[in-house]
Design an enzyme around this catalytic site. Structure first.
Site, PDB file in Angstrom:
ATOM      1  N   TYR A 137      44.995 -33.861  15.588  1.00  0.00           N
ATOM      2  CA  TYR A 137      44.178 -35.001  15.165  1.00  0.00           C
ATOM      3  C   TYR A 137      42.872 -34.505  14.531  1.00  0.00           C
ATOM      4  O   TYR A 137      41.993 -35.301  14.238  1.00  0.00           O
ATOM      5  CB  TYR A 137      43.881 -35.883  16.371  1.00  0.00           C
ATOM      6  CG  TYR A 137      43.714 -37.358  16.084  1.00  0.00           C
ATOM      7  CD1 TYR A 137      43.537 -37.844  14.797  1.00  0.00           C
ATOM      8  CD2 TYR A 137      43.743 -38.279  17.127  1.00  0.00           C
ATOM      9  CE1 TYR A 137      43.384 -39.197  14.562  1.00  0.00           C
ATOM     10  CE2 TYR A 137      43.586 -39.633  16.893  1.00  0.00           C
ATOM     11  CZ  TYR A 137      43.406 -40.088  15.613  1.00  0.00           C
ATOM     12  OH  TYR A 137      43.242 -41.431  15.371  1.00  0.00           O
ATOM     13  N   PHE A 138      42.727 -33.204  14.360  1.00  0.00           N
ATOM     14  CA  PHE A 138      41.533 -32.591  13.753  1.00  0.00           C
ATOM     15  C   PHE A 138      40.274 -32.842  14.588  1.00  0.00           C
ATOM     16  O   PHE A 138      39.175 -32.936  14.039  1.00  0.00           O
ATOM     17  CB  PHE A 138      41.282 -33.100  12.326  1.00  0.00           C
ATOM     18  CG  PHE A 138      42.513 -33.359  11.509  1.00  0.00           C
ATOM     19  CD1 PHE A 138      43.476 -32.364  11.349  1.00  0.00           C
ATOM     20  CD2 PHE A 138      42.726 -34.572  10.887  1.00  0.00           C
ATOM     21  CE1 PHE A 138      44.609 -32.596  10.585  1.00  0.00           C
ATOM     22  CE2 PHE A 138      43.865 -34.811  10.131  1.00  0.00           C
ATOM     23  CZ  PHE A 138      44.804 -33.824   9.975  1.00  0.00           C
ATOM     24  N   HIS A 139      40.408 -32.925  15.902  1.00  0.00           N
ATOM     25  CA  HIS A 139      39.282 -33.293  16.763  1.00  0.00           C
ATOM     26  C   HIS A 139      38.918 -32.185  17.751  1.00  0.00           C
ATOM     27  O   HIS A 139      38.516 -32.471  18.883  1.00  0.00           O
ATOM     28  CB  HIS A 139      39.611 -34.569  17.552  1.00  0.00           C
ATOM     29  CG  HIS A 139      39.804 -35.783  16.704  1.00  0.00           C
ATOM     30  ND1 HIS A 139      40.389 -36.949  17.187  1.00  0.00           N
ATOM     31  CD2 HIS A 139      39.489 -36.027  15.410  1.00  0.00           C
ATOM     32  CE1 HIS A 139      40.422 -37.844  16.224  1.00  0.00           C
ATOM     33  NE2 HIS A 139      39.887 -37.312  15.127  1.00  0.00           N
ATOM     34  N   GLY A 140      39.034 -30.941  17.352  1.00  0.00           N
ATOM     35  CA  GLY A 140      38.756 -29.847  18.275  1.00  0.00           C
ATOM     36  C   GLY A 140      37.318 -29.849  18.780  1.00  0.00           C
ATOM     37  O   GLY A 140      36.374 -30.079  18.022  1.00  0.00           O
TER      38      GLY A 140
END
Length: 520
Positions: free
Chosen positions: A442-445
Site C-alpha cells: 500500500y506504499f505506507h512503510g
C-alpha cells in the site's frame, strides 16, 4: 545552488513530503539559512495529472526499490517510494486522510509522550485548507487544499451504496478519522491537478534568499564529530561535497532512506554494521527495525458495460471498519477503485473495478538493512507481510466483507463477474492462498526510526536521535506504529510539529491563528 562546501543553520536530507514542509517552515525566519538536499529531480509533467499516477511507479520519480524474497509469498515485490521534490506525495494515489484517534494514542502508550491524537491534531489542521467541515477538527487556510471528488465516478457511487446496503454507515467526513464507516475521501487534487508537498509548501518558498534547494544530491554519510552531527557528505555527478550546519541536520529521507543513511554513518546495530564493513559510530539497536506497512489485497470484478474513464485518481472512496465485533478499535480499511487492481502475477479483466481491503494495524514487523558499505548499494527491504497470523485473520475478514459488498444490489447495473478470487474459492485455506497470491504493498512503510524512550527506540519524543547531538529524524520512519489510514497526511503533520521543535516555537494553534506568512 549551494557552494561545494557550504555552511547553513539547518541541513535537511530528503525533499519529500516532510522535507518540503520543514524547509518551507524553517526558512520563514529570514535570519536562518536552510539547505534542502534531494537525490532526485523536479519531476515529470504527467505527475500533475491525477489519473496518470500509476504510470509513475517504476519511472525516474521512483527509487525502483524491491523487497527481498518475502516469507509469505516466496518472491520479491516492487516497493515504490518517491524520488524527487515532493517525494512520495508526487507519485502516490493522492488520498489524504487521518487515522482513527486510537492509532495515535497507541504511540503514547508505547513511550512517545506528547504524540497522541489531540497532541498532533493542531499540526494536522495546520496543513490543510478545507471548507464546510467541523472547525474544531479540520483546518482552514493551510498550504494543502483538500476535498473529495466533486463529481465522483458512477461506480464509486455504486460501491458506496453497496457498502451501505451491507450494513456499513455512510460518513460525511471520512478523512477526519474520528468516525467509522464509508465515504468519499479527501484528495490532494486542486482544479484537476495533483498538489504535492513541493507544490503546496516548497514552491511558494523558493524565492527566499535564505533557502537553498539542491537536487541530484545523493547523501553518502553524516559527519559526526565527538558525538555531534556537524554536516552531511553528498555527491553530485560523482563529485563529493560537504554541507556543514551550525544547528541541526534533519533526516527526512523516508522509511528506507533515513535508516539507510544512519547505518552508512555507523549509527545502528553494531552486529549488522560490522557485517556490512562499517565502523561503529554508535550502537543504536533500533535503526532499521520495526518496518511495517499496510498489506492490501483486492476483490476484482469485470464490468457488465464499458467503464467511464476516471477523472481523478481512480480511488475516490474509502471505509474504516472493524474486522470483527471482537475488535477493540477499527482495524480494516476498504478502498473502492474504478480500475482492476491486482498483483502482476495474476490475470484479471481489462474492464472492471476493485474492492480493496487492508489490515490497518498490522502486527508483522520487518527490517531495512544494508547489502554493503557502498552508499550506492541497494538497501535490503523486508516488510515481512503476513508473518504474524493475526494479520492474516484480519485480511481474511476483509476478503469476506469485500465479496459481500461486491454482491450488493447497488452494483447490479455494473457487475459482470467476480474474477479475483475465482468464485469457487470458499474454503479458508483457499482464501488464504489467494491472499498470499494477490498481496500488494500500500506504499505506507513506517517505523524504522521509531519514537520512544526504550532501548529499541531511535529518536526521543522531540525527534532527536538518541546518543547523537545535532541530529533529528522527521518522516514516516519515526512512527512507532502505523496509523489506521493512508499515511501521507500524518507525515505532513509530523513535519509541521518537527518544524516547531526545530525553531523553538510553542505548541501549534489552529490554522486560523497562523499568520499569512506562515501559511506560505
Amino acid at each position: 545552488m549551494a557552494a561545494p562546501t557550504s555552511t547553513h543553520d539547518f541541513v535537511i536530507v530528503g525533499g519529500g513530503s516532510a522535507g518540503c514542509v520543514i524547509a518551507a517552515r524553517l526558512s520563514e525566519d529570514e535570519n536562518v539559512r536552510v539547505l534542502l538536499l534531494e537525490a532526485g529531480g523536479p519531476g515529470l509533467d504527467r505527475a500533475a495529472v491525477p489519473r496518470e499516477w500509476v504510470s509513475l511507479l517504476g519511472s525516474s520519480m521512483d527509487w525502483g526499490t524491491a523487497t527481498v524474497e518475502l516469507a509469505a509469498t516466496g518472491a520479491a515485490m516492487p516497493w515504490p517510494r518517491g524520488r524527487g521534490l515532493g517525494g512520495s506525495s508526487a507519485i502516490n494515489g493522492m488520498v489524504f486522510t487521518r487515522g482513527h484517534p486510537s492509532s495515535y494514542d497507541a504511540w503514547v502508550e508505547g513511550g512517545a509522550k506528547g504524540w497522541g491524537f489531540l497532541d498532533l491534531l493542531p499540526y494536522a489542521m495546520r496543513t490543510e485548507n478545507t471548507t464546510g467541515r467541523a472547525p474544531g477538527l479540520r483546518g482552514r487556510g493551510g498550504p494543502l487544499t483538500v476535498a473529495p471528488a466533486n463529481e465522483p465516478h458512477p461506480v464509486t457511487v455504486a460501491l458506496l451504496d453497496g457498502a451501505v446496503e451491507r450494513g456499513l454507515p455512510r460518513v460525511k467526513d471520512v478523512s477526519a478519522g474520528v468516525t467509522e464507516g464509508v465515504g468519499l475521501t479527501d484528495l490532494n487534487i486542486v482544479d484537476g491537478i495533483r498538489q504535492s508537498a513541493a507544490d503546496g509548501y516548497l514552491a511558494p518558498a523558493l524565492h527566499r534568499t535564505n533557502l537553498d534547494v539542491v537536487t541530484g544530491a545523493t547523501a553518502r554519510r553524516l559527519i559526526v564529530e565527538r558525538g555531534r552531527c556537524t554536516g552531511v557528505a553528498y555527491t553530485i555527478g560523482g563529485e563529493v561535497l560537504e554541507a556543514a550546519c551550525s544547528q541541526e541536520v534533519v533526516l527526512t529521507a523516508g522509511v528506507v532512506g533515513s535508516p539507510q543513511l544512519l547505518l552508512l554513518s555507523g549509527i545502528g546495530p553494531w552486529t549488522h554494521l560490522r557485517e556490512a564493513g562499517i565502523a561503529v559510530t554508535l550502537d543504536l539497536q533500533g535503526v532499521g527495525s520495526n518496518l511495517h506497512d499496510h498489506p492490501i489485497s483486492t476483490v476484482v470484478h469485470s464490468a457488465a458495460r464499458p467503464m467511464p474513464p476516471g477523472r481523478f485518481n481512480h480511488a475516490e472512496a474509502i471505509g474504516l471498519v472493524r474486522s470483527s465485533p471482537a475488535a477493540d478499535v477499527p482495524d480494516l480499511q476498504l478502498l473502492f477503485t474504478v480500475i482492476p487492481h491486482y498483483a502482476p502475477v495474476l490475470a484479471g479483466p481489462e474492464n472492471g473495478y476493485s474492492i480493496g481491503f487492508s489490515a490497518m494495524l498490522p502486527h508483522s514487523r520487518g527490517t531495512v538493512r544494508l547489502d554493503c558499505a557502498d552508499p550506492t548499494g541497494v538497501p535490503l527491504v523486508d516488510p515481512a507481510y503476513l508473518t504474524d497470523e493475526r494479520d492474516m485473520d484480519v485480511m481474511s475478514a476483509g476478503l469476506e466483507l469485500a465479496r459481500e459488498i461486491g454482491r450488493a444490489p447497488a452494483l447490479d447495473p455494473w457487475r459482470g463477474e467476480e474474477v479475483l478470487p475465482d468464485p469457487s474459492v470458499r474454503a479458508e485455506r483457499d482464501m488464504r492462498e489467494f491472499l498470499r497470491a494477490n498481496l500488494l504493498t500500500y506504499f505506507h512503510g513506517v517505523g524504522t526510526c521509531r519514537i520512544g524512550i526504550d532501548d529499541g527506540a531511535v529518536v526521543a519524543p522531540d525527534l532527536t536521535v538518541h546518543g547523537i547531538d545535532g541530529l533529528r529524524v522527521a518522516d514516516a520512519s519515526v512512527m512507532p506504529s502505523i496509523v489506521s489510514a493512508n499515511t501521507n497526511a500524518t507525515v505532513y503533520a509530523i513535519a509541521e510539529r518537527a518544524a516547531d521543535l526545530l525553531s523553538g516555537r510553542g505548541p501549534a494553534g489552529s490554522p486560523d491563528e497562523v499568520g499569512p506568512a506562515q501559511r506560505q
